[in-house]
Design a protein around this motif. Structure first.
Motif, PDB file in Angstrom:
ATOM      1  N   LYS A  83       3.776   5.710  -1.755  1.00  0.00           N
ATOM      2  CA  LYS A  83       3.500   4.680  -0.750  1.00  0.00           C
ATOM      3  C   LYS A  83       3.995   5.065   0.653  1.00  0.00           C
ATOM      4  O   LYS A  83       3.813   4.303   1.607  1.00  0.00           O
ATOM      5  N   GLU A  86       1.235   5.415   3.439  1.00  0.00           N
ATOM      6  CA  GLU A  86       0.697   4.097   3.798  1.00  0.00           C
ATOM      7  C   GLU A  86       1.638   3.367   4.762  1.00  0.00           C
ATOM      8  O   GLU A  86       1.201   2.770   5.752  1.00  0.00           O
ATOM      9  N   MET A 117       8.788  -2.798  -2.449  1.00  0.00           N
ATOM     10  CA  MET A 117       7.889  -3.032  -3.588  1.00  0.00           C
ATOM     11  C   MET A 117       8.640  -3.755  -4.701  1.00  0.00           C
ATOM     12  O   MET A 117       9.861  -3.633  -4.805  1.00  0.00           O
ATOM     13  N   THR A 146       6.030  -6.563  -1.822  1.00  0.00           N
ATOM     14  CA  THR A 146       4.591  -6.533  -2.126  1.00  0.00           C
ATOM     15  C   THR A 146       4.140  -5.108  -2.429  1.00  0.00           C
ATOM     16  O   THR A 146       4.805  -4.143  -2.036  1.00  0.00           O
ATOM     17  N   MET A 147       3.007  -4.994  -3.098  1.00  0.00           N
ATOM     18  CA  MET A 147       2.408  -3.671  -3.308  1.00  0.00           C
ATOM     19  C   MET A 147       1.535  -3.280  -2.117  1.00  0.00           C
ATOM     20  O   MET A 147       1.209  -2.119  -1.941  1.00  0.00           O
ATOM     21  N   ASP A 148       1.179  -4.267  -1.300  1.00  0.00           N
ATOM     22  CA  ASP A 148       0.365  -3.982  -0.112  1.00  0.00           C
ATOM     23  C   ASP A 148       1.302  -3.688   1.059  1.00  0.00           C
ATOM     24  O   ASP A 148       1.425  -4.468   2.007  1.00  0.00           O
ATOM     25  N   ILE A 149       1.948  -2.538   0.979  1.00  0.00           N
ATOM     26  CA  ILE A 149       2.961  -2.159   1.960  1.00  0.00           C
ATOM     27  C   ILE A 149       2.378  -2.048   3.371  1.00  0.00           C
ATOM     28  O   ILE A 149       2.980  -2.498   4.352  1.00  0.00           O
ATOM     29  N   GLY A 150       1.205  -1.470   3.478  1.00  0.00           N
ATOM     30  CA  GLY A 150       0.578  -1.279   4.782  1.00  0.00           C
ATOM     31  C   GLY A 150       0.380  -2.598   5.513  1.00  0.00           C
ATOM     32  O   GLY A 150       0.711  -2.725   6.689  1.00  0.00           O
ATOM     33  N   LYS A 151      -0.142  -3.596   4.805  1.00  0.00           N
ATOM     34  CA  LYS A 151      -0.381  -4.912   5.420  1.00  0.00           C
ATOM     35  C   LYS A 151       0.937  -5.580   5.796  1.00  0.00           C
ATOM     36  O   LYS A 151       1.051  -6.196   6.866  1.00  0.00           O
ATOM     37  N   ALA A 152       1.937  -5.465   4.929  1.00  0.00           N
ATOM     38  CA  ALA A 152       3.234  -6.097   5.199  1.00  0.00           C
ATOM     39  C   ALA A 152       3.855  -5.530   6.471  1.00  0.00           C
ATOM     40  O   ALA A 152       4.354  -6.273   7.315  1.00  0.00           O
ATOM     41  N   SER A 154       2.239  -3.933   8.946  1.00  0.00           N
ATOM     42  CA  SER A 154       1.374  -4.289  10.080  1.00  0.00           C
ATOM     43  C   SER A 154       1.607  -5.725  10.531  1.00  0.00           C
ATOM     44  O   SER A 154       1.654  -6.008  11.728  1.00  0.00           O
ATOM     45  N   ASP A 155       1.748  -6.641   9.573  1.00  0.00           N
ATOM     46  CA  ASP A 155       1.962  -8.053   9.893  1.00  0.00           C
ATOM     47  C   ASP A 155       3.259  -8.241  10.676  1.00  0.00           C
ATOM     48  O   ASP A 155       3.311  -8.990  11.666  1.00  0.00           O
TER      49      ASP A 155
END
Length: 229
Positions: A83, A86, A117, A146-152, A154-155
């Motif tokens: 990850k 990402e 994660m 979260t598993m959506d590290i990129g979105k976290a 970026s947010d």
């Protein structure tokens, strides 16, 4: 009692005693009463009619401010090797795992937000005494586990903040910088206040939003109308 400087007296004089301002009025006036040589933060303090000692009246949430916070938020992504790319692509300032866990054990906490994660949370448990008091412990409720590290990542970089009512029933949050236009300060303030309204606990009785005050670093505070539409 400390004496007010000339600039502080001028700032206080611009505020009508006993007046409650609208969000738009306060957002414009806060720029006038801020006299720091640096770009001061603009903050809201919202007193809620809740008892935070009771679990069913705890108010906690996240909000993405439409114009960001104006701060350069330092993000640490504690992730497994698969990850890392990402996280870096999303803009994380620090990316890794074991080496950063060791640094934290040694007292290093030079970050604003930690994203991780679910599989890593077990390793963070023993560090709770270090991260907890600093508000750095990741939490699934705030989107930082979260598993959506990129979105976290970026947010957070885009202006997502988390807030929580303190033991006195007040939510404190930074909503921008004094260099922002009045419209941007008002937009960010309204976004936070509307989010708070959606989080009203069903167990909370009586008036929910008791008072709202807007201030900037070292400025006088402005009373804001607590009636939120």
């Amino acid at each position: 009692m400390a004496r007010l400087t000339k600039k502080q007296k001028e700032a206080v004089a611009k505020i009508e005693k006993g007046r409650i301002y609208s969000v738009d009025e306060a957002s414009a006036l806060i720029k006038e009463v801020t006299n720091t040589k640096f770009d001061a933060s603009v903050d809201l303090a919202v007193r809620l009619g809740v008892d935070p000692r009771k679990a069913n009246q705890m108010v906690r949430g996240v909000v993405t401010l439409p114009h960001g916070t104006g701060k350069d938020v330092k993000v640490l992504a504690l992730v497994t090797p698969d990850k890392e790319a990402e996280a870096k692509e999303a803009g994380a300032d620090y990316v890794g795992l074991d080496e950063y866990l060791d640094k934290i054990k040694g007292g290093w906490t030079n970050v604003d937000v930690i994203v991780t994660m679910p599989s890593v949370m077990g390793k963070l448990g023993p560090l709770g005494r270090i991260l907890g008091p600093r508000g750095l412990m990741p939490n699934p409720k705030t989107g930082t586990v979260t598993m959506d590290i990129g979105k976290a990542v970026s947010d957070v970089k885009a202006g997502k903040i988390d807030f929580k009512v303190d033991k006195t029933g007040i939510v404190h949050a930074s909503i921008g910088k004094a260099s922002f236009s009045a419209d941007k300060i008002a937009d960010n303030a309204n976004e936070l206040l509307q989010t708070l309204m959606k989080l009203k606990p069903t167990a909370a009785k009586g008036i929910y939003v008791r008072s709202i005050y807007m201030s900037s670093t070292m400025s006088p505070s402005l009373a804001v109308d607590p009636k939120i539409g």
